[in-house]
Design an enzyme around this catalytic site. Structure first.
Site: not given
Ligand code: 30K
Length: 557
Positions: A353, A359, A378, A471
Site C-alpha cells: 500500500g 510505499e 514503511k 486523524d
Molecule cells: O500490514 C500493515 N502493517 C502496517 C503498519 C500497515 C500500514 C501502516 N501504516 C499505514 C496505515 C494507513 N495509512 C493510511 C493513511 C497509511 C499508513 C502501518 C499495513 C498495511 C497497509 C499498508 C498501507 C496502507 C494501509 C495498510 C497492509 N495492507 C495490506 C493489504 C496488508 N497490510 C495486508 C494485506 C493486504 O491485502 C490487500
C-alpha cells in the site's frame, strides 16, 4: 595609439582599449571619453561587479504570503517578487513578531525556523516552537546582491496573523526560589500567557545533583511546587515542562537549588518538650488514621466498587508520551524510543500500500537469535522534504513509546541507510475501511462492535498518555487475521500532504473534515474530546461497512 573619445552611452574600459563599449543595461556615461558608466538612479552594482556588468536593483516585496498551522508546526510560503531587480540571487528573510493586543515584539529564540530565517533561497519556511495562546505575525523581505545599497528593502506588510490555540505545548521560564529550609524547596515559575488556565498543567522532574537516574516526577496544576523530604545542604536539579491537551512541551533547562544546612544550634529545654509533644501527637494521629483506613477497607470488601473510593476525583497519572520537539537533532530523539535495526536483518518483499511518505512493503525481519517474523515496512521516499523527514521520525518516536494490544507495534527503524524505514507489525487484513468494504455484510453486529471496542481501548490508552491522535478514521485502523483492530498513523502533520481525494481539506491547514469535531475545524482545538468525536464517525463507518461519512454531501456542505 589613436583613441577617439567615446560618445555618450559608451565607455572605454581603459585607455589602452581600442573600441568603445556600449554601457551595460541600466547605466549611462554622461561625458564623452568616459572610462565607466554610472548606474541609473535606483540601480546599483555589487562591490564585486565590474564596469562591464549590468546595473541591477533590489527586488520588490514578495507576494501573497500564505500559511498553514498544524499542531506545533507552522508552514509559511509566498510567491517570489514580481521584480527580481534584474538578478538571479534573490534570497528571503522572514521576520516574526509576537503580539499582545496591538503591541508586538520580536519573537524569542525559542521560535525556530527551518531551514533558517534568513538567506532562504526557496520561498517557504517551517516555523516551530510557537507558544500556545499567543498571536504571531510574520513578514517576508526579499534581498539580492544589491540590497542594502539603496533604500531599505520592501517588506511585505505583516501579512500573516497566526493565533496559536491549543496547538503548541508552552515553554516554561523564569524560576524563582520562594522558600527553602534544610529539607524543602519551594519554587515557582512564570506561567505562560494563556487564554484558559485550566488547559495547562505542569510536570516537574527533580533529582539530587549527580544522581539523575534517581529522579522523581510530580504533576501540578499550578506553576509552583514544594519539594519536601530533601537532604540538608544538598544541591537539587529541577526541570519543568508544561502539558497542554496536545501533550508535553520541551523541558526547561535544569535549575539548581540548594537546601539549607541542618540547624545544629543547641536544643533548649522548651524545644525538647515541644518535640516530645509533637512526636506523641503524630503517633496518635497515625494510629487514628490506621484504624480509620482498616474500617474503610472492610467496608469496601463488603461492597466492591469500581471506583476506588477516596481516589475517584484524582486523575490517574500515566507517563505522557514524549514528542520529538525537545531534541535539537530529531534523529537522536528517535533513537531514545526506537531500535535502530541493521538493514541486513530486513527483507522487503512486495508493496502492500501507500504510506504518507512512500510505499509500504510486506517483508520480514530476522533479529539475531530470534525467529523470522513478518513485518510491514514503511519507507520514506528518496525525494523527501525536511518536513516529511521530521514527520517520519516523529511517527516512529511516538509509536515507539506505546505498548498496547490495540496500537500498531513498532519493531524498529532504519535511519542510517536510505531509504529510511519504519518497521511495524504486519496486519494481515490491511486497513479497516477497505477491509469492511470488501467484506460487506459478512460480519455480525457483535463482531463489528467488538472491533469498535478494540479501537476504543487503543484510544483510551492514547488519551491516558496525553496523546491526541487528530486523524482517527477507519482508513487509519489496521486489522489482524483475528479481526483485532489497531490504531496507526501517528505524527499529525502528515495530513498536510498527499491528499488527492480531498479527504483533508479546509481553508488554511488541512483537516479531515468529515471526521473532525466542530471546535477542531473552526478553532483547531484538538483534544481527546475531539478524538472522541472522530470515534463516533468511526463507529458509523464500521456499522455501515465502510461507507463514506455524510456520503451525499460535499466537504463544504
Ligand atoms: O500490514 C500493515 N502493517 C502496517 C503498519 C500497515 C500500514 C501502516 N501504516 C499505514 C496505515 C494507513 N495509512 C493510511 C493513511 C497509511 C499508513 C502501518 C499495513 C498495511 C497497509 C499498508 C498501507 C496502507 C494501509 C495498510 C497492509 N495492507 C495490506 C493489504 C496488508 N497490510 C495486508 C494485506 C493486504 O491485502 C490487500
Amino acid at each position: 595609439m589613436d583613441s577617439e573619445a567615446c560618445q555618450r552611452g559608451f565607455y572605454r574600459h581603459s585607455l589602452e582599449t581600442k573600441h568603445c563599449l556600449k554601457c551595460p543595461p541600466n547605466s549611462l556615461s554622461n561625458e564623452s571619453g568616459a572610462t565607466s558608466c554610472s548606474c541609473n538612479a535606483g540601480f546599483y552594482r555589487a562591490p564585486s561587479e565590474g564596469q562591464n556588468i549590468a546595473c541591477t536593483r533590489p527586488p520588490s516585496a514578495p507576494r501573497n504570503v500564505s500559511f498553514s498551522l498544524i499542531g506545533t508546526q507552522l508552514s509559511l510560503w509566498w510567491q517570489p517578487p514580481s521584480d527580481h531587480g534584474g538578478r538571479k540571487d534573490v534570497t528571503y528573510t522572514v521576520f516574526c513578531h509576537r503580539c499582545h493586543f496591538l503591541s508586538c515584539e520580536p519573537c524569542e529564540a525559542g521560535v525556530v525556523f527551518s531551514p533558517s530565517a534568513s538567506g532562504l533561497t526557496k520561498p517557504a519556511v517551517d516555523v516551530d516552537g510557537l507558544e500556545a495562546y499567543t498571536n504571531y505575525t510574520f513578514a517576508v523581505e526579499a534581498h539580492n546582491g544589491v540590497s542594502g545599497m539603496g533604500p531599505a528593502p520592501q517588506r511585505t506588510a505583516p501579512a500573516v496573523w497566526v493565533a496559536v490555540g491549543h496547538a503548541a505545548p508552552v515553554t516554561v521560564s523564569q524560576f524563582i526560589l520562594t522558600q527553602r529550609d534544610d529539607s524543602s524547596l519551594s519554587v515557582s515559575w512564570l506561567a505562560p500567557r494563556q487564554r484558559s488556565r485550566t488547559s495547562v498543567e505542569y510536570e516537574v522532574m527533580f533529582f539530587e545533583k549527580g544522581e539523575e537516574a534517581r529522579y522523581t516526577v510530580k504533576h501540578l496544576l499550578e506553576p509552583n511546587v514544594t519539594l519536601t523530604d530533601l537532604q540538608p545542604d544538598t544541591a537539587y536539579l529541577l526541570r519543568v515542562r508544561s502539558i497542554t491537551p496536545l501533550g508535553p512541551g520541551p523541558y526547561s533547562p535544569d535549575q539548581e537549588f540548594r537546601t539549607l544546612p541542618p540547624d545544629t544550634g543547641a536544643l533548649s529545654g522548651g524545644v525538647i518538650v515541644s518535640i516530645i509533644f509533637g512526636v506523641l501527637l503524630f503517633i496518635g494521629l497515625l494510629m487514628g488514621l490506621l484504624i480509620f483506613r482498616r474500617k474503610q477497607a472492610r467496608r469496601r470488601q463488603a461492597r466492591p466498587d469500581y471506583n476506588t473510593s477516596g481516589f475517584d476525583r484524582e486523575k490517574v497519572w500515566l507517563k505522557p508520551y514524549v514528542d520529538l520537539q525537545p531534541y535539537d537533532d530529531p534523529s537522536r530523539g528517535v533513537l531514545e524510543f526506537t531500535k535502530e535495526l541493521d538493514v541486513s536483518c530486513v527483507t522487503m518483499e512486495n508493496v502492500i500500500g501507500e504510506g504518507e511518505f512512500g510505499e509500504v512493503y510486506r517483508g520480514s525481519l530476522r533479529l539475531p537469535g530470534k525467529e523470522r517474523i513478518v513485518v510491514a515496512i514503511k519507507t520514506l521516499k528518496s525525494t523527501y522534504s525536511d518536513s516529511q523527514w521530521w514527520n517520519f521520525l516523529r511517527e516512529a518516536t511516538i509509536m515507539g513509546q506505546f505498548n498496547h494490544p490495540n496500537i500498531v507495534r513498532l519493531e524498529g527503524v532504519v535511519t542510517k541507510r536510505r531509504p529510511m524505514m519504519i518497521i511495524t507489525e504486519y496486519m494481515e487484513n490491511g486497513a479497516l475501511d477497505t477491509f469492511l468494504r470488501e467484506n460487506e455484510e459478512k460480519f455480525s453486529p457483535v463482531q463489528l462492535v467488538s472491533m469498535l471496542q478494540g479501537i476504543a481501548s487503543g484510544m483510551t490508552y492514547l488519551s491516558e498518555h496525553n496523546y491526541v491522535h487528530r486523524d482517527l478514521a477507519a482508513r487509519n485502523i489496521l486489522v489482524t487475521r483475528s479481526l483485532q483492530c489497531k490504531v496507526s498513523d501517528f505524527g499529525l502533520s502528515r495530513i498536510l500532504e498527499n491528499d488527492a481525494e480531498g479527504t483533508y481539506e479546509t481553508k488554511g491547514g488541512k483537516i479531515p473534515i468529515r471526521w473532525t469535531a466542530p471546535e477542531a475545524i473552526a478553532h483547531r482545538i484538538f483534544t481527546s474530546a475531539s478524538d472522541v468525536w472522530s470515534f463516533g464517525i468511526v463507529m458509523w463507518e464500521v456499522l455501515s461497512f465502510g461507507d463514506k461519512p455524510y456520503g451525499g454531501m460535499t466537504n463544504q456542505e
